[in-house]
Design a protein around this motif. Structure first.
Motif, PDB file in Angstrom:
ATOM      1  N   UNK A   1      19.249   8.730 -26.206  1.00 39.77           N
ATOM      2  CA  UNK A   1      18.603   7.562 -25.759  1.00 39.77           C
ATOM      3  C   UNK A   1      19.943   6.588 -25.203  1.00 39.77           C
ATOM      4  N   UNK A   2      20.953   7.077 -25.250  1.00 39.29           N
ATOM      5  CA  UNK A   2      22.252   6.401 -24.938  1.00 39.29           C
ATOM      6  C   UNK A   2      22.908   7.344 -23.727  1.00 39.29           C
ATOM      7  N   UNK A   3      23.603   6.447 -22.929  1.00 35.64           N
ATOM      8  CA  UNK A   3      24.446   7.226 -21.707  1.00 35.64           C
ATOM      9  C   UNK A   3      25.438   6.310 -21.433  1.00 35.64           C
ATOM     10  N   UNK A   4      26.528   6.878 -20.880  1.00 38.88           N
ATOM     11  CA  UNK A   4      27.641   6.229 -20.572  1.00 38.88           C
ATOM     12  C   UNK A   4      27.424   5.623 -18.743  1.00 38.88           C
ATOM     13  N   UNK A   5      28.027   4.455 -18.564  1.00 37.17           N
ATOM     14  CA  UNK A   5      27.738   3.977 -17.171  1.00 37.17           C
ATOM     15  C   UNK A   5      28.400   4.669 -16.263  1.00 37.17           C
ATOM     16  N   UNK A   6      29.489   5.584 -16.376  1.00 33.54           N
ATOM     17  CA  UNK A   6      29.836   6.260 -15.391  1.00 33.54           C
ATOM     18  C   UNK A   6      29.173   7.033 -14.230  1.00 33.54           C
ATOM     19  N   UNK A   7      29.480   6.853 -13.175  1.00 33.34           N
ATOM     20  CA  UNK A   7      28.860   7.652 -11.930  1.00 33.34           C
ATOM     21  C   UNK A   7      28.810   9.110 -12.308  1.00 33.34           C
ATOM     22  N   UNK A   8      27.774   9.923 -11.985  1.00 32.94           N
ATOM     23  CA  UNK A   8      27.803  11.116 -12.010  1.00 32.94           C
ATOM     24  C   UNK A   8      28.152  11.765 -10.582  1.00 32.94           C
ATOM     25  N   UNK A   9      28.967  12.750 -10.920  1.00 40.38           N
ATOM     26  CA  UNK A   9      29.729  13.392  -9.792  1.00 40.38           C
ATOM     27  C   UNK A   9      28.619  14.248  -9.000  1.00 40.38           C
ATOM     28  N   UNK A  10      28.885  14.159  -7.524  1.00 40.73           N
ATOM     29  CA  UNK A  10      27.779  14.734  -6.703  1.00 40.73           C
ATOM     30  C   UNK A  10      27.676  16.358  -7.009  1.00 40.73           C
ATOM     31  N   UNK A  11      28.888  16.883  -7.338  1.00 40.11           N
ATOM     32  CA  UNK A  11      28.852  18.198  -7.704  1.00 40.11           C
ATOM     33  C   UNK A  11      27.769  18.601  -9.095  1.00 40.11           C
ATOM     34  N   UNK A  12      27.764  17.800 -10.172  1.00 37.59           N
ATOM     35  CA  UNK A  12      27.002  17.996 -11.051  1.00 37.59           C
ATOM     36  C   UNK A  12      25.714  17.713 -10.699  1.00 37.59           C
ATOM     37  N   UNK A  13      25.613  16.808  -9.942  1.00 33.57           N
ATOM     38  CA  UNK A  13      23.950  16.610  -9.644  1.00 33.57           C
ATOM     39  C   UNK A  13      23.216  17.858  -8.819  1.00 33.57           C
TER      40      UNK A  13
ATOM     41  N   UNK B   1      10.293  -2.350 -18.753  1.00 28.76           N
ATOM     42  CA  UNK B   1      10.054  -1.009 -17.910  1.00 28.76           C
ATOM     43  C   UNK B   1      11.404  -0.889 -17.033  1.00 28.76           C
ATOM     44  N   UNK B   2      11.727  -2.225 -16.527  1.00 25.54           N
ATOM     45  CA  UNK B   2      12.866  -1.981 -15.565  1.00 25.54           C
ATOM     46  C   UNK B   2      14.177  -1.580 -16.303  1.00 25.54           C
ATOM     47  N   UNK B   3      14.200  -2.297 -17.479  1.00 23.58           N
ATOM     48  CA  UNK B   3      15.564  -2.003 -18.282  1.00 23.58           C
ATOM     49  C   UNK B   3      15.556  -0.515 -18.611  1.00 23.58           C
ATOM     50  N   UNK B   4      14.626   0.093 -18.820  1.00 26.79           N
ATOM     51  CA  UNK B   4      14.588   1.534 -19.038  1.00 26.79           C
ATOM     52  C   UNK B   4      14.915   2.355 -17.932  1.00 26.79           C
ATOM     53  N   UNK B   5      14.769   2.101 -16.833  1.00 30.28           N
ATOM     54  CA  UNK B   5      14.982   2.740 -15.580  1.00 30.28           C
ATOM     55  C   UNK B   5      16.601   2.593 -15.285  1.00 30.28           C
ATOM     56  N   UNK B   6      17.272   1.682 -15.791  1.00 28.57           N
ATOM     57  CA  UNK B   6      18.588   1.416 -15.686  1.00 28.57           C
ATOM     58  C   UNK B   6      19.487   1.723 -17.073  1.00 28.57           C
ATOM     59  N   UNK B   7      19.017   2.590 -18.092  1.00 27.42           N
ATOM     60  CA  UNK B   7      19.819   2.627 -19.110  1.00 27.42           C
ATOM     61  C   UNK B   7      20.982   3.910 -18.633  1.00 27.42           C
ATOM     62  N   UNK B   8      20.733   4.544 -17.669  1.00 29.81           N
ATOM     63  CA  UNK B   8      21.676   5.722 -17.056  1.00 29.81           C
ATOM     64  C   UNK B   8      21.958   5.366 -15.662  1.00 29.81           C
ATOM     65  N   UNK B   9      23.105   5.884 -15.418  1.00 31.81           N
ATOM     66  CA  UNK B   9      23.553   5.459 -13.758  1.00 31.81           C
ATOM     67  C   UNK B   9      22.702   6.215 -12.764  1.00 31.81           C
ATOM     68  N   UNK B  10      21.976   7.307 -13.444  1.00 31.21           N
ATOM     69  CA  UNK B  10      21.227   8.155 -12.476  1.00 31.21           C
ATOM     70  C   UNK B  10      20.095   8.966 -13.480  1.00 31.21           C
TER      71      UNK B  10
END
Length: 132
Positions: A27-39, A98-107
């Protein structure tokens, strides 16, 4: 060669088994952007789920930045609908939650089912393919 193939397969099975046993949702994540390659790797892996008649009934939605607003609003609406208290204060708090939940992770990657219209395809199998 046969022995090497068997050993490689055995090691691969162990890695998958270990990954399944040790997987946890924190339930925790880091705010770093996820590289496009990983996606792209994640989405590609998702397309390998077994599906009857090769219908590929999945649709992936990659939500980043403000693209998570739609998800946040939907989660807020769900929370409001599930509550008994319709006071402005409670409704506003539910929507913000609800809005906060959608923003817990950068992606956020969402997956939906688009069942085949082919009458020979069993609709339940389409959902099963996406669940996989």
């Amino acid at each position: 060669k046969k022995d090497q193939l068997y050993i490689a397969r055995e090691e691969s099975d162990m890695n998958v088994s270990e990954a399944i046993r040790t997987r946890r949702s924190l339930g925790k994540s880091i705010p770093d952007a996820v590289p496009q390659e990983w996606i792209e790797q994640i989405l590609e892996a998702g397309t390998w789920a077994p599906n009857h008649k090769l219908t590929e009934p999945w649709k992936f939605f990659v939500m980043q930045g403000e693209g998570r607003d739609v998800l946040g609003n939907a989660l807020g609406d769900i929370q409001v609908a599930g509550g008994d208290d319709t006071s402005e204060e409670v409704v506003a708090a539910a929507r913000e939650s609800g809005r906060t939940k959608a923003y817990r992770a950068p992606l956020v990657i969402g997956v939906a089912v688009e069942p085949s219209t082919d009458p020979k395809v069993i609709e339940l199998e389409e959902y099963g393919a996406v669940f996989a």
